[in-house]
Design an enzyme around this catalytic site. Structure first.
Site, PDB file in Angstrom:
ATOM      1  N   ASP A 261       7.355   0.156   2.530  1.00 32.35           N
ATOM      2  CA  ASP A 261       7.001   0.026   0.869  1.00 32.35           C
ATOM      3  C   ASP A 261       5.651  -0.087   0.714  1.00 32.35           C
ATOM      4  O   ASP A 261       5.194  -0.176  -0.402  1.00 32.35           O
ATOM      5  CB  ASP A 261       7.679  -1.221   0.556  1.00 32.35           C
ATOM      6  CG  ASP A 261       9.261  -1.076   0.481  1.00 32.35           C
ATOM      7  OD1 ASP A 261       9.748  -0.127   0.317  1.00 32.35           O
ATOM      8  OD2 ASP A 261       9.906  -2.141   1.019  1.00 32.35           O
ATOM      9  N   ASP A 262       4.648   0.408   1.724  1.00 31.86           N
ATOM     10  CA  ASP A 262       3.450   0.110   1.410  1.00 31.86           C
ATOM     11  C   ASP A 262       2.923   1.253   0.557  1.00 31.86           C
ATOM     12  O   ASP A 262       3.142   2.358   0.971  1.00 31.86           O
ATOM     13  CB  ASP A 262       2.821   0.403   2.859  1.00 31.86           C
ATOM     14  CG  ASP A 262       1.192   0.220   3.126  1.00 31.86           C
ATOM     15  OD1 ASP A 262       0.719  -0.982   2.749  1.00 31.86           O
ATOM     16  OD2 ASP A 262       0.335   1.376   3.095  1.00 31.86           O
ATOM     17  N   VAL A 263       1.930   0.957  -0.244  1.00 29.28           N
ATOM     18  CA  VAL A 263       1.570   1.683  -1.178  1.00 29.28           C
ATOM     19  C   VAL A 263       0.503   2.885  -0.518  1.00 29.28           C
ATOM     20  O   VAL A 263       0.583   3.944  -1.062  1.00 29.28           O
ATOM     21  CB  VAL A 263       0.699   1.065  -2.302  1.00 29.28           C
ATOM     22  CG1 VAL A 263      -0.101   2.003  -3.394  1.00 29.28           C
ATOM     23  CG2 VAL A 263       1.634   0.196  -3.161  1.00 29.28           C
TER      24      VAL A 263
END
Length: 307
Positions: A261-263
């Site tokens: 889920d890391d931007v």
């Protein structure tokens, strides 16, 4: 460890042999990404850092002029005892992830549409670690939902407010606060950091958890399973799947840790694919299907396109 380190008595230097797929320059570039870093200094392509070892705080110089090994010099002290040399060697070995054979990762990456360019661009880069669990957890919490620049600012405020330092040749070298120091604080004590009340509560809570012996690095490593270790971490207030996987990736060195889920990961994939929209989670799962067992390194290499 003995077979990969040597002590040069004449020059008072510790030397650590490095693997084939290693570039000190690439790792130095990564460590140079922020001018606001407070836990080490880089001068003339050398790293200077304070390390707490056996109740003492040493200042070391780390360099890599010779491509076959990393050289460590102990500054301001006479010849350190063997136990100190071993502790420092272990720290450097873990910090640079020197025990990892990247051959299989490079083999799969060369055939991958996203990773092929990454391993060519950053050949020899290691997943530079955060060996101390408390520091890794704090860094993960500080970085939640803010940009990297401000995260570094918050870290500096925390370190310079509650850490300690030693001075060598007029420069201050800081050591990250230990959990015992943070555990006894209140949210009001952290007001000067200018971060959210929730983050203050999370930092104090994690510190108390560790001080009480409810969470240790050894406990997480003992699981030998990334999902089991992730479950332990996400049961702690303030640690969600992103923070847990970040810590498992940077501190515990689980190769399958995957902060999906890391931007930054999303933006890197968007950049490499040349698309206008960020990929969905389903698209990332499809793109990463062949990264099995190397998700952490794949993520780290993709991050380098951005920072």
């Amino acid at each position: 460890m003995d077979r990969i380190i040597e002590w040069d008595e004449q020059n008072q230097e510790l030397r650590l042999l490095v693997p084939e797929e290693f570039s000190f320059d690439e790792n130095l570039k990564y460590l140079s990404r922020s001018s606001n870093e407070c836990l080490f200094k880089i001068k003339d392509e050398r790293i200077y850092k304070a390390l707490p070892i056996e109740k003492e705080t040493l200042v070391i110089e780390v360099s890599g002029e010779n491509g076959d090994y990393i050289t460590v010099r102990f500054l301001g002290i006479p010849s350190p005892p063997q136990s100190v040399r071993n502790a420092v060697a272990l720290y450097i070995h873990e910090w640079f992830d020197l025990g990892r054979d990247l051959g299989p990762f490079y083999d799969l990456a060369k055939l991958d549409p996203l990773l092929g360019k990454a391993v060519t661009s950053f050949y020899g880069l290691r997943n530079m670690g955060i060996p101390d669990l408390f520091e890794a957890l704090c860094w993960g919490i500080l970085g939640q939902q803010i940009n990297l620049t401000y995260a570094y600012t918050l870290k500096r405020r925390l370190v310079e407010s509650f850490g300690r330092h030693v001075v060598y040749e007029g420069d201050a070298y800081w050591v990250f606060p230990n959990p015992e120091n943070i555990a006894k604080l209140t949210v009001a004590d952290l007001d000067g950091l200018r971060m959210t009340v929730k983050k203050c509560e999370f930092l104090i809570g994690v510190a108390q958890f560790m001080t009480e012996g409810k969470l240790t690095k050894e406990q997480l490593l003992y699981t030998e399973n990334v999902k089991a270790a992730e479950k332990i971490l996400v049961n702690i207030r303030g640690i969600g799947p992103w923070t847990a996987n970040y810590v498992l990736m940077r501190c515990l060195r689980f190769p399958s840790a995957f902060p999906i889920d890391d931007v930054g990961l999303h933006n890197a994939i968007k950049l490499l694919l040349g698309t206008e929209k960020k990929p969905s989670k389903e698209e990332i799962l499809k793109l990463s299907a062949k990264w099995s067992g190397w998700e952490s390194y794949a993520t780290f290499y993709l991050w380098r396109f951005l920072y």
